[in-house]
Design an enzyme around this catalytic site. Structure first.
Site, mmCIF file in Angstrom:
data_model
loop_
_atom_site.group_PDB
_atom_site.id
_atom_site.type_symbol
_atom_site.label_atom_id
_atom_site.label_comp_id
_atom_site.label_asym_id
_atom_site.label_seq_id
_atom_site.Cartn_x
_atom_site.Cartn_y
_atom_site.Cartn_z
ATOM 1 N N TYR A 75 31.963 42.909 43.060
ATOM 2 C CA TYR A 75 33.359 42.467 43.046
ATOM 3 C C TYR A 75 33.973 42.576 41.654
ATOM 4 O O TYR A 75 35.053 43.157 41.476
ATOM 5 C CB TYR A 75 33.501 41.020 43.542
ATOM 6 C CG TYR A 75 34.881 40.504 43.231
ATOM 7 C CD1 TYR A 75 35.985 40.914 43.985
ATOM 8 C CD2 TYR A 75 35.110 39.679 42.122
ATOM 9 C CE1 TYR A 75 37.264 40.503 43.668
ATOM 10 C CE2 TYR A 75 36.392 39.267 41.793
ATOM 11 C CZ TYR A 75 37.469 39.680 42.573
ATOM 12 O OH TYR A 75 38.740 39.287 42.246
ATOM 13 N N GLU A 101 38.593 37.211 35.772
ATOM 14 C CA GLU A 101 37.907 37.428 37.042
ATOM 15 C C GLU A 101 36.623 36.612 37.134
ATOM 16 O O GLU A 101 36.289 36.077 38.197
ATOM 17 C CB GLU A 101 37.608 38.915 37.238
ATOM 18 C CG GLU A 101 38.824 39.761 37.529
ATOM 19 C CD GLU A 101 39.530 39.375 38.824
ATOM 20 O OE1 GLU A 101 38.874 38.781 39.712
ATOM 21 O OE2 GLU A 101 40.727 39.660 38.943
ATOM 22 N N ASP A 150 38.316 39.920 47.357
ATOM 23 C CA ASP A 150 37.965 38.520 47.177
ATOM 24 C C ASP A 150 38.284 37.762 48.457
ATOM 25 O O ASP A 150 38.573 38.364 49.498
ATOM 26 C CB ASP A 150 38.692 37.928 45.963
ATOM 27 C CG ASP A 150 40.200 37.795 46.192
ATOM 28 O OD1 ASP A 150 40.711 38.297 47.226
ATOM 29 O OD2 ASP A 150 40.873 37.184 45.336
ATOM 30 N N CYS A 158 55.897 38.893 55.489
ATOM 31 C CA CYS A 158 54.784 39.766 55.101
ATOM 32 C C CYS A 158 55.165 41.239 55.200
ATOM 33 O O CYS A 158 55.691 41.678 56.227
ATOM 34 C CB CYS A 158 53.575 39.487 55.993
ATOM 35 S SG CYS A 158 52.143 40.523 55.612
#
Length: 363
Positions: free
Chosen positions: A132, A49, A150, A212
């Site tokens: 985050y 990350e 993000d 999607c």
């Protein structure tokens, strides 16, 4: 412009999609791996990350593999020499991340017996871990119900809810929507699924809306304009700064290098001698500012774009018969440059003066 509120049950179609279409990433425990009882390693999650911030997955993969090969555990990274860590990070950019990476590893080893805290609050007490990263590690490594957002997730959320407020002002609202959607069951997989959806389906241009799992709930798709989102504030023109860089090479193939101060831009990284340019001011561009008197020859200009400004360096080169004593820096064999903590802008400067200096470089 508002949409029908999506709630936690809407996570199921996304998780079903993720089970079938997840990306296989070296730091990830995929659904099939989890089904075999494999657990996420907090060290791997945290390291990936931090590396992925402002960087792409393809760029990160070799760095991640190299770090794990050299420092398999957070204790190994804590014990590593700072110079080695910075050198291993060179080329990945945003070098404050590397400095904080080392400090964080030391804190985990020293204050937490080598074990990462499992909550967002605990993680945020560590150096370099903000909202985050804390949410991502808590969710992915410890399956905490944390809202992870993000750039990919911002795009998905902005389209789902047709959020017209420009970024970055829209971030708090987006975070609220992510928290609303994040389920108690499999929150780590949900976070990674949202990232994968943004990276592979809900892309900035030409999103594959028919594929999607959220297509029936997407307000932007209903309005027939998904690419309009996220709305971004007008970009300010980046200022241009000028400076000079000096490449001194001996007949034996040694080059003069020095280390930047620990704080500030490119802090702690290796560089060739340069003038005193910063993000806020120009530096001298003439050979008069060279580290020692010599017949410096101009080798053109290199341009490097940082986050907040563009830098234009005038490059000068000199070949000298033997080493010159210097109080600031050291002489290094050109053949060893790949092992030095040289940021990309310095590699550009050296390559302008010595075109084959990095012929074996990987980045």
């Amino acid at each position: 412009m508002t949409s029908t509120t999506l709630d936690a049950p809407a996570a199921k179609p996304l998780l079903d999609w993720y089970d079938r279409h997840h990306r296989d990433l070296p730091w990830r425990v995929s659904p099939p791996m989890a089904a075999r009882g494999i657990k996420a390693d907090p060290y791997h999650v945290w390291l990936s990350e931090v590396m992925l911030q402002q960087t792409t997955v393809p760029a990160v993969k070799p760095y991640f593999a190299n770090f794990l090969a050299r420092w398999p555990t957070v204790r190994d990274l804590a014990d590593a020499a700072s110079e080695d860590v910075m050198a291993a990070w060179a080329g990945l950019g945003y070098y404050a991340r590397a400095r904080n990476l080392k400090k964080c590893a030391e804190a985990v080893a020293r204050d937490h017996d080598g074990v990462f805290p499992s909550t967002e609050e605990g993680l945020k007490t560590l150096p370099g871990i903000g909202d985050y990263t804390a949410a991502a590690v808590a969710a992915i490594a410890f399956n905490r119900q944390a809202a992870v957002m993000d750039g990919n997730v911002e795009r998905v959320i902005s389209r789902l809810f047709s959020i017209a407020t420009p970024l970055p002002a829209a971030k708090p609202l987006m975070k609220q929507k992510v928290a609303l959607l994040t389920p108690q069951h499999r929150p780590g997989d949900f976070a990674q699924a949202m990232m994968d959806l943004g990276a592979t389906i809900c892309t900035p241009k030409r999103p594959a809306c028919p594929l999607c799992p959220f297509q029936g709930s997407c307000e932007a798709l209903r309005l027939h304009d998904p690419e309009h989102f996220p709305v971004k504030a007008a970009k300010k023109e980046k200022p241009v700064r000028h400076g000079a860089a000096f490449i001194a090479v001996t007949v034996d193939g040694d080059i003069l290098l020095r280390r930047r101060i620990e704080s500030g831009l490119l802090g702690g990284m290796t560089e060739v001698p340069t003038t005193n340019w910063t993000a806020r001011q120009d530096g001298t561009t003439s050979a008069d500012a060279a580290p020692f008197p010599a017949a410096w020859e101009p080798c053109g200009t290199v341009i490097h774009v940082f986050t907040h400004f563009e830098l234009r360096l005038s490059i000068y080169r000199v070949a000298i018969p033997s080493l010159i004593q210097t109080d600031n820096g050291w002489w290094e064999a050109v053949t060893n440059l790949d092992s030095q903590a040289l940021p990309t802008v310095m590699k550009k400067a050296i390559a302008a003066a010595i075109p084959l200096a990095f012929k074996h470089a990987k980045d």
